[in-house]
Design an enzyme around this catalytic site. Sequence first.
Site, PDB file in Angstrom:
ATOM      1  N   ASP A 134       2.171  -7.156   2.385  1.00 21.61           N
ATOM      2  CA  ASP A 134       0.990  -6.362   2.770  1.00 21.61           C
ATOM      3  C   ASP A 134       1.444  -5.120   3.551  1.00 21.61           C
ATOM      4  O   ASP A 134       0.869  -4.778   4.591  1.00 21.61           O
ATOM      5  CB  ASP A 134      -0.031  -7.178   3.554  1.00 21.61           C
ATOM      6  CG  ASP A 134      -1.423  -6.514   3.550  1.00 21.61           C
ATOM      7  OD1 ASP A 134      -1.555  -5.406   2.977  1.00 21.61           O
ATOM      8  OD2 ASP A 134      -2.358  -7.097   4.121  1.00 21.61           O
TER       9      ASP A 134
ATOM     10  N   HIS B  72      -3.247 -12.409   1.379  1.00 18.86           N
ATOM     11  CA  HIS B  72      -2.980 -12.585   2.824  1.00 18.86           C
ATOM     12  C   HIS B  72      -3.747 -13.716   3.503  1.00 18.86           C
ATOM     13  O   HIS B  72      -4.570 -13.483   4.380  1.00 18.86           O
ATOM     14  CB  HIS B  72      -3.178 -11.274   3.577  1.00 18.86           C
ATOM     15  CG  HIS B  72      -4.418 -10.476   3.227  1.00 18.86           C
ATOM     16  ND1 HIS B  72      -5.679 -11.008   3.229  1.00 18.86           N
ATOM     17  CD2 HIS B  72      -4.565  -9.184   2.864  1.00 18.86           C
ATOM     18  CE1 HIS B  72      -6.554 -10.076   2.894  1.00 18.86           C
ATOM     19  NE2 HIS B  72      -5.891  -8.952   2.657  1.00 18.86           N
TER      20      HIS B  72
ATOM     21  N   HIS C 157      -9.493 -10.110  -1.347  1.00 16.67           N
ATOM     22  CA  HIS C 157      -9.400  -9.902   0.103  1.00 16.67           C
ATOM     23  C   HIS C 157     -10.596 -10.636   0.686  1.00 16.67           C
ATOM     24  O   HIS C 157     -11.728 -10.176   0.578  1.00 16.67           O
ATOM     25  CB  HIS C 157      -9.440  -8.393   0.402  1.00 16.67           C
ATOM     26  CG  HIS C 157      -9.628  -8.049   1.856  1.00 16.67           C
ATOM     27  ND1 HIS C 157      -8.690  -7.367   2.577  1.00 16.67           N
ATOM     28  CD2 HIS C 157     -10.653  -8.308   2.724  1.00 16.67           C
ATOM     29  CE1 HIS C 157      -9.119  -7.193   3.832  1.00 16.67           C
ATOM     30  NE2 HIS C 157     -10.312  -7.753   3.939  1.00 16.67           N
TER      31      HIS C 157
ATOM     32  N   HIS D 146       1.252   3.479   8.354  1.00 12.24           N
ATOM     33  CA  HIS D 146       0.313   4.420   8.974  1.00 12.24           C
ATOM     34  C   HIS D 146       1.092   5.507   9.696  1.00 12.24           C
ATOM     35  O   HIS D 146       2.242   5.307  10.086  1.00 12.24           O
ATOM     36  CB  HIS D 146      -0.608   3.703   9.963  1.00 12.24           C
ATOM     37  CG  HIS D 146      -1.668   2.885   9.297  1.00 12.24           C
ATOM     38  ND1 HIS D 146      -2.725   3.460   8.626  1.00 12.24           N
ATOM     39  CD2 HIS D 146      -1.817   1.553   9.167  1.00 12.24           C
ATOM     40  CE1 HIS D 146      -3.489   2.505   8.124  1.00 12.24           C
ATOM     41  NE2 HIS D 146      -2.959   1.332   8.430  1.00 12.24           N
TER      42      HIS D 146
ATOM     43  N   HIS E  89       0.868  -1.180   0.000  1.00 13.59           N
ATOM     44  CA  HIS E  89       0.000   0.000   0.000  1.00 13.59           C
ATOM     45  C   HIS E  89       0.903   1.228   0.000  1.00 13.59           C
ATOM     46  O   HIS E  89       1.680   1.428   0.932  1.00 13.59           O
ATOM     47  CB  HIS E  89      -0.910  -0.004   1.237  1.00 13.59           C
ATOM     48  CG  HIS E  89      -1.877  -1.154   1.252  1.00 13.59           C
ATOM     49  ND1 HIS E  89      -3.145  -1.064   0.715  1.00 13.59           N
ATOM     50  CD2 HIS E  89      -1.751  -2.429   1.694  1.00 13.59           C
ATOM     51  CE1 HIS E  89      -3.767  -2.233   0.848  1.00 13.59           C
ATOM     52  NE2 HIS E  89      -2.942  -3.082   1.439  1.00 13.59           N
ATOM     53  N   LEU E  90       0.814   2.021  -1.060  1.00 11.24           N
ATOM     54  CA  LEU E  90       1.690   3.197  -1.168  1.00 11.24           C
ATOM     55  C   LEU E  90       1.028   4.489  -0.690  1.00 11.24           C
ATOM     56  O   LEU E  90       1.699   5.491  -0.515  1.00 11.24           O
ATOM     57  CB  LEU E  90       2.191   3.358  -2.612  1.00 11.24           C
ATOM     58  CG  LEU E  90       3.197   2.287  -3.074  1.00 11.24           C
ATOM     59  CD1 LEU E  90       3.622   2.536  -4.514  1.00 11.24           C
ATOM     60  CD2 LEU E  90       4.420   2.235  -2.175  1.00 11.24           C
ATOM     61  N   ARG E  91      -0.263   4.486  -0.509  1.00 11.08           N
ATOM     62  CA  ARG E  91      -1.000   5.606   0.134  1.00 11.08           C
ATOM     63  C   ARG E  91      -1.134   6.877  -0.695  1.00 11.08           C
ATOM     64  O   ARG E  91      -1.834   7.793  -0.283  1.00 11.08           O
ATOM     65  CB  ARG E  91      -0.380   5.976   1.493  1.00 11.08           C
ATOM     66  CG  ARG E  91      -0.187   4.814   2.471  1.00 11.08           C
ATOM     67  CD  ARG E  91      -1.472   4.088   2.741  1.00 11.08           C
ATOM     68  NE  ARG E  91      -1.343   3.182   3.893  1.00 11.08           N
ATOM     69  CZ  ARG E  91      -2.217   2.220   4.151  1.00 11.08           C
ATOM     70  NH1 ARG E  91      -3.240   2.003   3.346  1.00 11.08           N
ATOM     71  NH2 ARG E  91      -2.068   1.455   5.203  1.00 11.08           N
TER      72      ARG E  91
ATOM     73  N   ASP F  10      -8.918  -4.644  -2.407  1.00 12.19           N
ATOM     74  CA  ASP F  10      -8.242  -4.933  -1.148  1.00 12.19           C
ATOM     75  C   ASP F  10      -8.504  -3.871  -0.086  1.00 12.19           C
ATOM     76  O   ASP F  10      -8.532  -2.673  -0.365  1.00 12.19           O
ATOM     77  CB  ASP F  10      -6.732  -5.075  -1.358  1.00 12.19           C
ATOM     78  CG  ASP F  10      -6.054  -5.524  -0.073  1.00 12.19           C
ATOM     79  OD1 ASP F  10      -6.505  -6.517   0.501  1.00 12.19           O
ATOM     80  OD2 ASP F  10      -5.099  -4.849   0.371  1.00 12.19           O
TER      81      ASP F  10
HETATM   82 ZN   LIG Z   1      -6.624  -7.031   2.399  1.00 13.26          ZN
HETATM   83 ZN   LIG Z   2      -3.562  -5.085   1.780  1.00 15.51          ZN
END
Ligand SMILES: [Zn+2]
Ligand SMILES: [Zn+2]
Length: 428
Positions: free
Chosen positions: A309, A236, A183, A313, A66-68, A156
């Site tokens: 994953d 995951h 997911h 944050h 996740h690169l946000r 996801d």
């Molecule tokens: Zn997920």
């Molecule tokens: Zn994820």
Amino acid sequence: MTLLLKGGRVIDPSRNIDHEGDLLIENGKIARLAREIPKKGCPAGTEILNLKGMIVVPGLIDMHTHLREPGFEYRETIASGSAAAVAGGFSTIACMPNTDPVNDTRSVTEFIRRKAAECGLANVHPIAAISLKSEGAQLSEFWDLKDAGAVGFSDDGKPVMNAGLMRRALEYASSLGMPVIAHCEDRNLSAGGVMHEGTTATELGLAVIPGIAEDVMVARDLLLAEYTGAALHIAHVSTAGSVRLIREAKARGVRVSAETAPHYFILTDEAVRGFDTSTKVYPPLRSAEDVAAIREGLADGTIDVIASDHAPHARTDKEVEFDYAASGLTGLETSLALSLRLVWDGVLTLPALIEKMTLRPAAVLGIPKGTLADTADADVTVIDLSREWLVDRAHLTSRGKNTPFHGWTLKGKAVLTLVGGTVKFRDL
Ligand SMILES: [Zn+2]
Ligand SMILES: [Zn+2]
């Protein structure tokens, strides 16, 4: 520019290679691998790196990060996430679409690719949303997103609760030769939960996400993949039930692949006892029996891929009560060393581990990576297996400092990451 990587143990699962050798890199491509390449046979100006005692592998691939950016740059940017990737040994990453706006249109996919090219670190492949805003109501424009450069589809962060929509997503993606990355979680079973259902949760008095919430959805999606004949990738995997269902589906010939993340084979729900919010992940840390099953699934090939994953944050997301903390941990820089524990513990051979972090994710995403074959892009990772290092959140490259592994001493580290023949990270 020409570079000769000399004397390392070269492991290339794409060709069953595992021996000491020299790797010659010219103009961004792999030129030659041989037991020995003498310097006089190389072009003038060739830089030589002596890698005796080191492991030389295809550039690692993390197919779930996740690169946000866009939208949550205070957590991570494409540039900071790419820097964390190469620092962790990853030359290629695929990023999930739960940004703001969600990556459900060509313009967002193109923005991510352009930003990634500008910072020029890792190869970044966007995964686009299955549904508009990942709301689970209306399919996004799959063809247009593929044309813009997306390599797969996923909502996801959220499950696709509507089985009819998931069926159409599988059919549509399959017609384009693309994977759907699921997911798996039934919200009716998991809503409101913050940790795994079990005695630890009872003792801590926290609301639960039972393993069955994952198993039920894995079962549904496997049936849909079997029915449609489409390729399904399960993200995951965290439960023993999922491993069993995927193993049985593979035996029936269902086109399914699966990934897990290091925290699901290293930690159990016991880690939540200190209420450290960096142990709050999604799906949650499971029981010791689940961890044992994940390890079995990795060993017997049920689980194809290890992905981080990576979910960075900000402190403000995590420095709150456990119930209110955001879910996820920062993973790109610890993923390799944690995964090497599978080798130290005798679960996987080193080549088998490297395959799950190179060749297999490349195959799932359909990208021409994960090999050291002649003329391939010179994406190469060099690993020092004996290097012991202390995980210190203050020293992470990622903006996300949320790691439950802070203070752990890990063994094994990426010391050189080449992308397209250029050094993007070096700690030799
Ligand atoms: Zn997920
Ligand atoms: Zn994820």
